[in-house]
Design a protein around this motif. Sequence first.
Motif, PDB file in Angstrom:
ATOM      1  N   SER A  65       0.865  -1.184   0.000  1.00 11.69           N
ATOM      2  CA  SER A  65       0.000   0.000   0.000  1.00 11.69           C
ATOM      3  C   SER A  65       0.896   1.228   0.000  1.00 11.69           C
ATOM      4  N   THR A  66       0.298   2.401  -0.137  1.00  8.36           N
ATOM      5  CA  THR A  66       1.070   3.642  -0.121  1.00  8.36           C
ATOM      6  C   THR A  66       1.771   3.849   1.215  1.00  8.36           C
ATOM      7  N   VAL A  95      -7.557  -0.690  -5.696  1.00  5.34           N
ATOM      8  CA  VAL A  95      -6.791   0.019  -6.722  1.00  5.34           C
ATOM      9  C   VAL A  95      -6.189   1.293  -6.137  1.00  5.34           C
ATOM     10  N   LEU A  96      -6.985   2.019  -5.384  1.00  8.58           N
ATOM     11  CA  LEU A  96      -6.510   3.270  -4.788  1.00  8.58           C
ATOM     12  C   LEU A  96      -5.445   3.035  -3.732  1.00  8.58           C
ATOM     13  N   ALA A  97      -5.556   1.943  -2.992  1.00  9.50           N
ATOM     14  CA  ALA A  97      -4.633   1.672  -1.885  1.00  9.50           C
ATOM     15  C   ALA A  97      -3.212   1.421  -2.373  1.00  9.50           C
ATOM     16  N   GLY A 119       3.415   2.494 -17.193  1.00 15.40           N
ATOM     17  CA  GLY A 119       3.621   2.101 -15.802  1.00 15.40           C
ATOM     18  C   GLY A 119       2.352   2.273 -15.002  1.00 15.40           C
ATOM     19  N   CYS A 120       1.285   1.622 -15.442  1.00 18.49           N
ATOM     20  CA  CYS A 120      -0.059   1.877 -14.899  1.00 18.49           C
ATOM     21  C   CYS A 120      -0.272   1.308 -13.509  1.00 18.49           C
ATOM     22  N   GLY A 121       0.582   0.387 -13.071  1.00 20.33           N
ATOM     23  CA  GLY A 121       0.388  -0.210 -11.752  1.00 20.33           C
ATOM     24  C   GLY A 121      -0.951  -0.924 -11.653  1.00 20.33           C
ATOM     25  N   THR A 122      -1.692  -0.649 -10.593  1.00 19.09           N
ATOM     26  CA  THR A 122      -2.987  -1.300 -10.382  1.00 19.09           C
ATOM     27  C   THR A 122      -4.113  -0.661 -11.193  1.00 19.09           C
ATOM     28  N   GLY A 123      -3.800   0.378 -11.957  1.00 18.14           N
ATOM     29  CA  GLY A 123      -4.788   0.917 -12.894  1.00 18.14           C
ATOM     30  C   GLY A 123      -5.550   2.139 -12.451  1.00 18.14           C
ATOM     31  N   ARG A 124      -5.099   2.793 -11.397  1.00 21.60           N
ATOM     32  CA  ARG A 124      -5.840   3.966 -10.901  1.00 21.60           C
ATOM     33  C   ARG A 124      -6.051   5.023 -11.977  1.00 21.60           C
ATOM     34  N   HIS A 153      -6.501  -6.073 -13.482  1.00 18.37           N
ATOM     35  CA  HIS A 153      -7.404  -6.966 -14.214  1.00 18.37           C
ATOM     36  C   HIS A 153      -8.603  -7.381 -13.360  1.00 18.37           C
ATOM     37  N   ARG A 154      -8.360  -7.634 -12.086  1.00 14.73           N
ATOM     38  CA  ARG A 154      -9.390  -8.148 -11.190  1.00 14.73           C
ATOM     39  C   ARG A 154     -10.599  -7.225 -11.105  1.00 14.73           C
ATOM     40  N   HIS A 155     -10.365  -5.922 -11.231  1.00 12.22           N
ATOM     41  CA  HIS A 155     -11.449  -4.958 -11.010  1.00 12.22           C
ATOM     42  C   HIS A 155     -11.968  -4.327 -12.310  1.00 12.22           C
ATOM     43  N   GLU A 156     -11.654  -4.935 -13.427  1.00 11.02           N
ATOM     44  CA  GLU A 156     -12.107  -4.385 -14.703  1.00 11.02           C
ATOM     45  C   GLU A 156     -13.637  -4.422 -14.812  1.00 11.02           C
ATOM     46  N   GLU A 157     -14.236  -5.527 -14.454  1.00 10.06           N
ATOM     47  CA  GLU A 157     -15.689  -5.644 -14.546  1.00 10.06           C
ATOM     48  C   GLU A 157     -16.376  -4.718 -13.540  1.00 10.06           C
ATOM     49  N   TYR A 158     -15.784  -4.577 -12.362  1.00  7.56           N
ATOM     50  CA  TYR A 158     -16.336  -3.658 -11.362  1.00  7.56           C
ATOM     51  C   TYR A 158     -16.464  -2.247 -11.934  1.00  7.56           C
TER      52      TYR A 158
END
Length: 236
Positions: A65-66, A95-97, A119-124, A153-158
Amino acid sequence: TGWSKLESHSTAQVRPPKQSNLTMSCCSKPSSTSNPTTDACSASGCRSSEILDSVNDYYGKDLQSTEDLRTDACKTAGAPPSYQRKILSRIHEEVLARYYGCGTPIPPALPGAVVLDLGCGTGRDVYLAAALVGEQGHAIGVDMTDEQLEIAHRHEEYHRKEFGYERSNVQFHKCFIEDLSAAGIEDNSIDVVISNCVVNLSPDKEKVLREIYRVLKPGGLWKCCQNCCTCKRSFV
């Protein structure tokens, strides 16, 4: 209004970099400019692969996390603009965390644009851009870190459901930002390239700049938030 206005008023168009004098504080190839730091790195046998492995381990394994960041350099100093705050409130908390950017490189007028995040990381920032470009636009993220891409990828549908889109308008690819062709990013295919505290981590920044120039459409825009220490470049 809209994307055409952003394009016509852009002052950050990218030209191909020419040869430059380079001084870097991290392990890089020896340069024409004498510098004790780069000389020491060269003497110690530092290599690009070692830098990439170190970055990959730090962002993929060490950081959860940050709160785990070892420096304040990769934290955003001020609050994002209001139009971004509304969207950020809808982005998944995981994603934010694990967001490690240092600024807000995303312009507001993006309807229908194709945006690439280096370098998108978790996609924020990818999900933020996905909301700004609308369902007819497209947001692409590239990163070299498996652990972060798995979360993206996990939160794309969300986020598809959260934004009310019939189909997802995001893609995530694993590759190095020095070689975007490995992710299938074609010449002259991107309207806006964004990077948020990422290019400074690359062991070959000239390759990154050349790739940005290659993939941008004529008149395209590169928006970059970057921390610089003892890295000096002069481009014409």
